[in-house]
Scaffold this motif. Structure first.
Motif, PDB file in Angstrom:
ATOM      1  N   LYS A  27       3.791   6.735  -4.830  1.00 30.82           N
ATOM      2  CA  LYS A  27       3.186   6.781  -3.521  1.00 30.82           C
ATOM      3  C   LYS A  27       4.263   7.510  -2.678  1.00 30.82           C
ATOM      4  O   LYS A  27       5.246   7.541  -2.353  1.00 30.82           O
ATOM      5  N   LEU A  84      -0.400   9.394   3.857  1.00 33.57           N
ATOM      6  CA  LEU A  84      -0.234   9.010   2.548  1.00 33.57           C
ATOM      7  C   LEU A  84      -0.697   9.472   1.346  1.00 33.57           C
ATOM      8  O   LEU A  84      -2.167   9.921   1.516  1.00 33.57           O
ATOM      9  N   HIS A 136      -1.947  -2.438  -6.143  1.00 36.01           N
ATOM     10  CA  HIS A 136      -1.534  -1.166  -6.177  1.00 36.01           C
ATOM     11  C   HIS A 136      -0.284  -0.846  -7.196  1.00 36.01           C
ATOM     12  O   HIS A 136       0.318   0.137  -7.237  1.00 36.01           O
ATOM     13  N   THR A 195      -4.710   3.544  -9.775  1.00 42.01           N
ATOM     14  CA  THR A 195      -3.525   4.336 -10.002  1.00 42.01           C
ATOM     15  C   THR A 195      -3.670   4.759 -11.653  1.00 42.01           C
ATOM     16  O   THR A 195      -2.908   5.283 -12.290  1.00 42.01           O
ATOM     17  N   TYR A 216       0.948  -0.932  -0.107  1.00 41.50           N
ATOM     18  CA  TYR A 216      -0.049   0.079   0.147  1.00 41.50           C
ATOM     19  C   TYR A 216       0.835   1.351  -0.039  1.00 41.50           C
ATOM     20  O   TYR A 216       0.307   2.259  -0.602  1.00 41.50           O
ATOM     21  N   GLU A 217       2.073   1.198   0.520  1.00 43.27           N
ATOM     22  CA  GLU A 217       2.897   2.315   0.766  1.00 43.27           C
ATOM     23  C   GLU A 217       3.899   2.178  -0.154  1.00 43.27           C
ATOM     24  O   GLU A 217       4.532   3.352  -0.483  1.00 43.27           O
ATOM     25  N   GLY A 218       4.069   1.441  -1.195  1.00 39.90           N
ATOM     26  CA  GLY A 218       4.690   1.481  -2.442  1.00 39.90           C
ATOM     27  C   GLY A 218       6.132   0.661  -2.307  1.00 39.90           C
ATOM     28  O   GLY A 218       6.889   0.782  -3.282  1.00 39.90           O
ATOM     29  N   MET A 230      -1.417   9.574  -2.771  1.00 40.27           N
ATOM     30  CA  MET A 230      -1.457   9.035  -3.901  1.00 40.27           C
ATOM     31  C   MET A 230      -1.461   9.521  -5.168  1.00 40.27           C
ATOM     32  O   MET A 230      -2.088  10.584  -5.295  1.00 40.27           O
TER      33      MET A 230
END
Length: 465
Positions: A316, A345, A188, A220, A161-163, A347
């Motif tokens: 991210k 976060l 993601h 995305t 989720y955070e990349g 996006m």
């Protein structure tokens, strides 16, 4: 004429710039298929059938498979969730064993629950400066495969989720050398496709050789919310089994506007992808250049903590600025994707306004100038306690409520997670540990709302009685 809900949603949408999904960013539709009334159909003659596609839908899915380089692609109108449920059920027979990354989305745990699977957890290292999971070491996967040779499949999340990305090519080789299929939740990472490589995005799970790959196009890319893709490669997982499970878990009345937006996204990638990804990279590079001058605003992937990553997607933007920083962003006209503990976060996507990240950098530069220090990273991710029974077993047995402090040492009878990102801090069947209690206390103190799936709430936890 607008409904009340539409009016309310449009009012919310107009308040702040979206640093959150969906990837189309509510701009003038950049891809065909994002306005729908004229083609809101059902399975009439000539419109094909998603669950037995051999016409226009089969052709559309073949176009997407060719774009990503997969053998098969299924369009999903229940998000990545339905792809994970169906994919895991197809790959892992009822009652079998699986290796699963502890940072998987709750949908993976639900598939484990429904299949009465025994989960052996792979726990990635935690990045101390942010309290998020780092890359999954291939050596850890190899060791787990040696320890559990009977597993039906390996399930990983990359990017997170955070990349944060893992070395999926090396992990796929390890799995395949033992005859074990690899399923990757790449929800993601729908923008990880061959045309993105020249602009700094590594090849994704399809290119790495994963057997099943689930991607949320809507996160995305310019596709409507709830749209996703499921890719299959090779013969380790039976395509007919995947189709059967999709028939179980996905609606029998799929939305043609959602299906059309997936094909529209494919068309947009084919015709505008190169230009859009090049511009996106330039925007991100300008933002990163500004961020390197900040003293009190840590950004994941730009500091020393990033050295332990296999790779990182700076599309991210994870900021350690806490709830006060999130409020500062909102006051300046930006709505972040997530606020969890000290982390915020943002996006981005290839559909952002050309100056959106420049404006964000200016706002954060002002924040940094007035900030005395970044908030401390808390113990957000407690290591899982020992599994005392399967998830399914724990949910079938009698349970009772105990105050959190008194629940330590007992066996959990419910899930607990922060949403987003929806990664369980505690799963049914696990022993409740002091580290879990500490994480809940820290998150609650930071203002993070935790979701319980059982009767637990207000400082109490459902445990086996």
């Amino acid at each position: 004429m607008q409904s009340i809900l539409q009016q309310q949603c449009e009012e919310l949408a107009g308040r702040r710039y979206p640093l959150h999904m969906p990837g189309h960013k509510r701009r003038v539709p950049p891809a065909p298929g994002l306005s729908c009334y004229a083609f809101d159909l059902t399975e009439i003659e000539g419109a094909d059938d998603l669950h037995d596609a051999d016409g226009i839908l089969a052709d559309a899915m073949a176009r997407t498979a060719a774009l990503y380089g997969s053998d098969r692609c299924w369009y999903l109108v229940g998000g990545s969730t339905v792809g994970l449920l169906a994919g895991i059920r197809a790959a892992a027979p009822f009652g079998s064993e699986v290796l699963v990354a502890r940072n998987c989305h709750k949908a993976v745990y639900h598939a484990i629950e429904l299949g009465h699977l025994t989960a052996h957890y792979l726990v990635p290292p935690v990045v101390p400066d942010f309290g998020v999971y780092g890359s999954m070491p291939p050596a850890a996967v190899a060791a787990a495969l040696d320890a559990h040779p009977a597993v039906a499949c390996v399930i990983l999340t990359s990017p997170t989720y955070e990349g944060v990305q893992s070395d999926l090519s090396a992990i796929a080789d390890l799995c395949h050398a033992r005859g074990v299929p690899l399923l990757v939740d790449e929800a993601h990472g729908a923008h990880y496709l061959p045309l993105a490589r020249p602009y700094g995005w590594r090849g994704g799970a399809v290119e790495a050789g994963a057997d099943l790959v689930v991607q949320s196009a809507h996160k995305t890319l310019p596709s409507l919310t709830q749209t996703a893709w499921l890719h299959l490669q090779g013969s380790r997982i039976d395509a007919a089994a995947v189709e059967r499970e999709l028939d179980v878990f996905e609606t029998s009345s799929p939305s043609y506007p959602l299906l059309a937006s997936l094909d529209g996204c494919t068309t947009w990638l084919q015709t505008h992808g190169d230009t859009a990804f090049a511009a996106w990279r330039q925007r991100l590079d300008r933002f990163a250049a500004a961020a390197r001058g900040w003293r009190h605003t840590p950004v994941l992937g730009l500091g020393a903590e990033g050295q332990g990553f296999y790779d990182f997607d700076n599309g991210k933007i994870l900021l350690r600025i806490g709830r006060e920083g999130a409020a500062f962003l909102r006051a300046a006209g930006f709505e972040p994707e997530m606020v969890c503990g000290p982390n915020v976060l943002a996006m981005t996507s290839p559909c952002d306004d050309e100056d959106a990240l420049d404006r964000l950098a200016e706002v954060l530069t002002r924040w940094d100038a007035g900030a005395s220090a970044a908030p401390a990273a808390e113990a957000l991710l407690p290591p899982p306690g020992p599994a005392r029974c399967t998830i399914a077993d724990a949910l079938r047995r009698p349970a009772c409520l105990r105050p959190l402090a008194e629940a330590v040492g007992a066996v959990a009878a419910e899930y607990v997670w922060a949403y987003p990102p929806g990664v369980p801090l505690l799963a049914p069947g696990e022993e409740v540990t002091p580290a879990f209690s500490e994480a809940v206390t820290a998150l609650t103190a930071a203002g993070t709302a935790l979701h319980h799936t059982g009767a637990g709430a207000d400082g109490k936890l459902a445990v086996l009685g």
